[in-house]
Design a protein around this motif. Structure first.
Motif, short mmCIF file in Angstrom:
data_model
loop_
_atom_site.label_atom_id
_atom_site.label_comp_id
_atom_site.label_asym_id
_atom_site.label_seq_id
_atom_site.Cartn_x
_atom_site.Cartn_y
_atom_site.Cartn_z
N ALA A 200 0.84 -1.20 0.00
CA ALA A 200 0.00 0.00 0.00
C ALA A 200 0.87 1.24 0.00
O ALA A 200 2.07 1.20 0.28
N ASP A 201 0.24 2.36 -0.34
CA ASP A 201 0.93 3.64 -0.29
C ASP A 201 1.14 4.00 1.18
O ASP A 201 0.17 4.09 1.95
N ILE A 202 2.38 4.20 1.60
CA ILE A 202 2.65 4.46 3.00
C ILE A 202 2.85 5.95 3.29
O ILE A 202 3.44 6.31 4.30
N GLY A 203 2.35 6.79 2.39
CA GLY A 203 2.42 8.23 2.62
C GLY A 203 1.75 8.62 3.92
O GLY A 203 2.23 9.48 4.67
N GLN A 204 0.60 7.98 4.21
CA GLN A 204 -0.10 8.26 5.47
C GLN A 204 0.75 7.85 6.66
O GLN A 204 0.73 8.52 7.71
N ALA A 205 1.49 6.75 6.52
CA ALA A 205 2.34 6.29 7.61
C ALA A 205 3.43 7.30 7.91
O ALA A 205 3.75 7.59 9.07
N GLN A 206 4.03 7.86 6.86
CA GLN A 206 5.09 8.84 7.06
C GLN A 206 4.55 10.10 7.74
O GLN A 206 5.20 10.68 8.61
N GLY A 207 3.34 10.53 7.33
CA GLY A 207 2.73 11.68 7.97
C GLY A 207 2.38 11.41 9.42
O GLY A 207 2.59 12.26 10.29
N MET A 208 1.89 10.20 9.69
CA MET A 208 1.55 9.82 11.06
C MET A 208 2.81 9.75 11.92
O MET A 208 2.80 10.19 13.08
N LEU A 209 3.89 9.22 11.37
CA LEU A 209 5.13 9.11 12.14
C LEU A 209 5.68 10.50 12.47
O LEU A 209 6.17 10.73 13.58
N ALA A 210 5.56 11.40 11.51
CA ALA A 210 6.01 12.77 11.78
C ALA A 210 5.20 13.39 12.91
O ALA A 210 5.73 14.11 13.76
N GLY A 211 3.91 13.08 12.92
CA GLY A 211 3.06 13.60 13.99
C GLY A 211 3.35 12.96 15.33
O GLY A 211 3.11 13.56 16.39
N LEU A 212 3.85 11.72 15.32
CA LEU A 212 4.12 10.98 16.57
C LEU A 212 5.52 11.22 17.13
O LEU A 212 5.78 10.87 18.29
N THR A 213 6.40 11.75 16.32
CA THR A 213 7.80 11.86 16.75
C THR A 213 7.96 12.60 18.07
O THR A 213 8.72 12.18 18.96
N GLY A 214 7.28 13.72 18.23
CA GLY A 214 7.37 14.48 19.47
C GLY A 214 6.93 13.66 20.67
O GLY A 214 7.58 13.68 21.73
N THR A 215 5.84 12.93 20.52
CA THR A 215 5.35 12.08 21.62
C THR A 215 6.34 10.98 21.94
O THR A 215 6.60 10.67 23.12
N LEU A 216 6.90 10.35 20.92
CA LEU A 216 7.87 9.29 21.14
C LEU A 216 9.11 9.80 21.87
O LEU A 216 9.65 9.11 22.75
N LYS A 217 9.55 10.98 21.53
CA LYS A 217 10.71 11.57 22.22
C LYS A 217 10.40 11.83 23.69
O LYS A 217 11.23 11.57 24.57
N ASN A 218 9.20 12.35 23.96
CA ASN A 218 8.81 12.60 25.35
C ASN A 218 8.76 11.30 26.15
O ASN A 218 9.21 11.24 27.30
N LEU A 219 8.17 10.27 25.54
CA LEU A 219 8.08 8.98 26.22
C LEU A 219 9.47 8.37 26.42
O LEU A 219 9.73 7.72 27.43
#
Length: 374
Positions: A200-219
């Motif tokens: 599948a097209d993983i463009g949505q995944a890349q956008g979601m990961l960019a949105g999650l990066t800040g949360t992952l760093k905090n955790l």
């Protein structure tokens, strides 16, 4: 395609995945206590303890139907791939790499580059799964995931198992840039690999990961302070959890590869998501059923009113017809005597002649009486 209810029942309290997830998450106090749902109905009760017990089975049935939709199925597929070793997303187990490093096994720390690539690919896979599961914009999806106890537990599991344990040495040196390196390194290669596996097209995944990066760093910042307790737990509990008294690293590492932790955590996350939707659907159905019941009651009431009105008109007509018939019978009797009660025509004529003769005689007698007076 597999129903969510079937996947959840594959896991029990004694399974490696369940015991490891529950035990490892318990080390970190900023994570909600993990409660294992042995079935979809138990998951409904877990995520909504105040729900009317009479509705639990109904909500579970609807959630099971929703789990067959493309979004939840894509998420379940992604989480399953993250546990399949070199057949899927995971090349190495974070638990295994961390355990080997802590045991001092030769060459354990030399797998860091490969482990980093693996962790980066898992992060993208996790982002792809959740981007398929939730609706709305990327910020909305991130907010839903982070705001969920199950979603937060999943993210903490990833940070603890795939970052803190295998990169404990890096974190010990005070470097918190590990997450940037994991996500950025081989980003294009990871996207290509995920696309080839997911189809599948993983463009949505890349956008979601960019949105999650800040949360992952905090955790990561929170979990890094528990690096030592996490390591101690693995050293002490993993052999027992995996059902082996043998502490030979190879045995433990092989068993760790068989853990279906992401498949398990992912199934519970999907359950939470579809249960929320299922509850909304069931409440709408109940409202529609109540409205239909009221409509049927109103139709029945109107039908009864119409029946009574028709019955009243009919009774009034019947009474009117009866009275009319009775009145008509009386007039007929008075105006037209029964033929049997009348005298014969001949007798009637003779009677009239008798009266006439009597009158003449009386008149004659009266005249004679009057003459005699003179």
């Amino acid at each position: 395609m597999k129903r969510l209810s079937e996947i959840l029942t594959e896991f029990s309290e004694t399974d490696y995945a369940v015991r490891t997830v529950k035990g490892l998450l318990s080390v970190m106090p900023f994570v909600p206590d993990w409660r294992h749902p042995a079935s979809l109905q138990q998951a409904v009760s877990r995520f909504d303890p105040g729900l009317d017990p009479a509705l639990v089975a109904r909500v579970a049935a609807r959630a099971d139907e929703l789990s067959l939709e493309p979004g939840p199925q894509a998420a379940l597929k992604a989480f399953e791939m993250m546990d399949k070793g070199d057949k899927g997303i995971a090349l190495l187990s974070g638990l295994k790499a961390g355990y080997q490093g802590l045991r001092g096994q030769a060459g354990a720390l030399e797998v860091d580059p490969q482990q980093a690539a693996d962790a980066g690919l898992k992060a993208l896979g996790l982002a792809w799964a959740t981007s398929q599961l939730y609706e709305g914009s990327v910020p909305d999806k991130v907010k839903t995931l982070v705001g969920s106890d199950t979603g937060r537990s999943l993210l903490v599991w990833y940070v603890a198992v795939d970052v803190v344990l295998p990169f404990a040495d890096n974190l010990a040196s005070g470097s918190l840039n590990v997450m940037d390196n994991i996500i950025d390194q081989q980003a294009a290669a990871n996207a290509e690999r995920l696309a080839s596996m997911a189809g599948a097209d993983i463009g949505q995944a890349q956008g979601m990961l960019a949105g999650l990066t800040g949360t992952l760093k905090n955790l990561l910042g929170q979990a890094a302070s528990f690096s030592k307790p996490l390591s101690d737990w693995c050293q002490e509990k993993l052999p027992g959890v995996l059902g082996s008294a043998d502490r030979i690293t190879g045995v433990i590492a092989t068993a760790l590869d068989a853990l279906s932790s992401y498949r398990y955590l992912g199934a519970v996350l999907v359950a939470e998501a579809v249960i929320i939707r299922a509850k909304a659907d069931v409440h709408k159905q109940i409202a529609a059923e109540k409205a239909e019941a009221l409509r049927q009651e109103e139709l029945a009431r109107r039908a009864e009113e119409e029946r009574r009105a028709k019955s009243k008109v009919q009774n009034s007509y019947d009474m009117s017809a009866s009275t009319s018939a009775a009145t008509t019978g009386i007039k007929t009797t008075r105006s037209t005597p029964d033929a049997g009660s009348q005298p014969p025509a001949k007798s009637g004529c003779m009677g009239c002649m008798g009266l006439l003769i009597a009158g003449v005689l009386l008149m004659s007698a009266g005249t004679a009486w009057a003459i005699s007076l003179f």
